[in-house]
Design an enzyme around this catalytic site. Sequence first.
Site, PDB file in Angstrom:
ATOM      1  N   THR A 144      11.555  44.491  67.192  1.00 16.05           N
ATOM      2  CA  THR A 144      12.361  45.306  66.936  1.00 16.05           C
ATOM      3  C   THR A 144      13.901  45.100  66.693  1.00 16.05           C
ATOM      4  O   THR A 144      14.581  45.627  66.229  1.00 16.05           O
ATOM      5  CB  THR A 144      12.489  45.459  68.665  1.00 16.05           C
ATOM      6  OG1 THR A 144      11.546  46.016  69.353  1.00 16.05           O
ATOM      7  CG2 THR A 144      13.625  46.430  68.996  1.00 16.05           C
TER       8      THR A 144
ATOM      9  N   ASP B 233      12.461  33.963  73.270  1.00 12.24           N
ATOM     10  CA  ASP B 233      11.185  34.233  72.499  1.00 12.24           C
ATOM     11  C   ASP B 233      11.296  33.885  70.827  1.00 12.24           C
ATOM     12  O   ASP B 233      10.435  33.390  70.286  1.00 12.24           O
ATOM     13  CB  ASP B 233      10.994  35.909  72.399  1.00 12.24           C
ATOM     14  CG  ASP B 233      11.960  36.673  72.351  1.00 12.24           C
ATOM     15  OD1 ASP B 233      13.090  36.433  71.957  1.00 12.24           O
ATOM     16  OD2 ASP B 233      11.851  37.864  72.557  1.00 12.24           O
TER      17      ASP B 233
ATOM     18  N   GLY C 136       5.693  40.423  65.360  1.00 14.12           N
ATOM     19  CA  GLY C 136       4.744  41.632  65.262  1.00 14.12           C
ATOM     20  C   GLY C 136       4.885  42.477  63.983  1.00 14.12           C
ATOM     21  O   GLY C 136       4.045  43.187  63.478  1.00 14.12           O
TER      22      GLY C 136
END
Length: 487
Positions: A259, A235, A406
């Site tokens: 994260t 990713d 994000g």
Amino acid sequence: MMDYIAFDLGAGSGRVIKGSLQDQRLTLEEVHRFSDPSITLHGSNHWQILQIFGELEEGLKCVLREGIKPRSISCDSWGVDYVLIRENNPMLCPPYQYRDSRTDGWIDKIDRELGLSSVYTETGIQTMFFNTIFQLAAHNDQDPETLRFADSFLCIADYINYLFSGVAKQEVSLASTTALYNPKHRKWSGKLIDSLGLPNIFPNIVSSGTRLGPIKTPHLKGLEETQVVATCSHDTAAAIAAVPAEDDGTSWAYLSSGTWSLMGVELDRPLINEETAKANFTNEVGYGHTIRFLKNISGLFVIQELKTEWSEQGTHYDYETMTHMAENAPAFSYFIDPNHELFSKSGDMETKIRRFCEETGQTPPSDHATVLRGVFESLALYYKKALTELEQLIGKRIDRLHIVGGGCKNMLLNQFSANSLNIEVHAGPVEATAIGNLLIQAISDGQIETLSGLRRVVRNSFETEIFTPQNPDAWESTYQSFIKVCN
């Protein structure tokens, strides 16, 4: 209009995202979202990977109900975790989660047997307890029969691509996260594999953007001509491909924020020496065999853990509220080292923060707002530490930081980062991972020619927000105190 489908798997959730490319502009539609299910079996944590596959199939059914027949699909995921397969058996045992405790102690064991310096020299990968090398070594010690019964292992995204295509190949960006891949020779490290006594389960490696073949799930009628593509299966590699940087001579770095926070630069070749080993920087592969020279920083994991912990205690905050609380709390009350082993695993995060403060001679925070602000400030200050090390290692000053993923939605952390680094920060796009996945499919499909062309499409399609430094002198003086705490 060309339609492509990205399966974007994160450690917390998964999405099926449709990308439509027309006139060199990309539009996105989230088709399906789900939580990545996990389960604890006999004290170990596992991914319910076949349930994840079922969710992805459901997403494709949603696409079919819309009357869309995508030209291709591809999966991206986190690194290091894997699934064992044998012939037509699609899974020999449930895959372990990377934070599972089975790797406890294996860093020291491998150091005694091989020397961590020799592992780094061979692979250029920073030492982290969940690296695949430690997972496979633990597996070989605790369950050697299953490991030897397997024909192959596949990391998570490539395993999903295998379930859809029937082709078991390991894409290079994901292979490079294992600490068993040699980026200089561009192949598995036979030296490490043999030294660890691992069986011959290492699949053929393919380049980013390789077409694996058509979908072979017969119950998905209407997708017989849809290709399965190994884009950048990792990713972060997909996200970095989608950084909207221009070829204008500006020296830039990236931060893939979620994260985990992954900070680094894009290089033409691996940078592996005593200095990079000491600084614990990693050399992972990106699109076109570029090198993602970066440092893994525990990103918003601590914030996510605090949210869960407080919710279980009966206090429910959403992320927007938590950010607003931090913004209005006193500045520079305390610091943590986000990469300290104390914060590497789930559970009791506020207690761990208080313990860290006590052990480093700081006054622990007295309320939730102060707790949150200290974590956000500590992250921004750690980014400065990582960027300073990065500049020294590559011998070049960085003029701009691109934050994608994000985490770039957090305006407070973006501003803190600009303040701490004292450089311009460009935030966006949020969906960089899915965008990179989709546009690499478009390259494979002949619709885009180069990585530069891919990034041009990103700039055409998505806006970024620019943050300039505020009060950098105060952050600079605070940084010296932070460094003392980290050391």
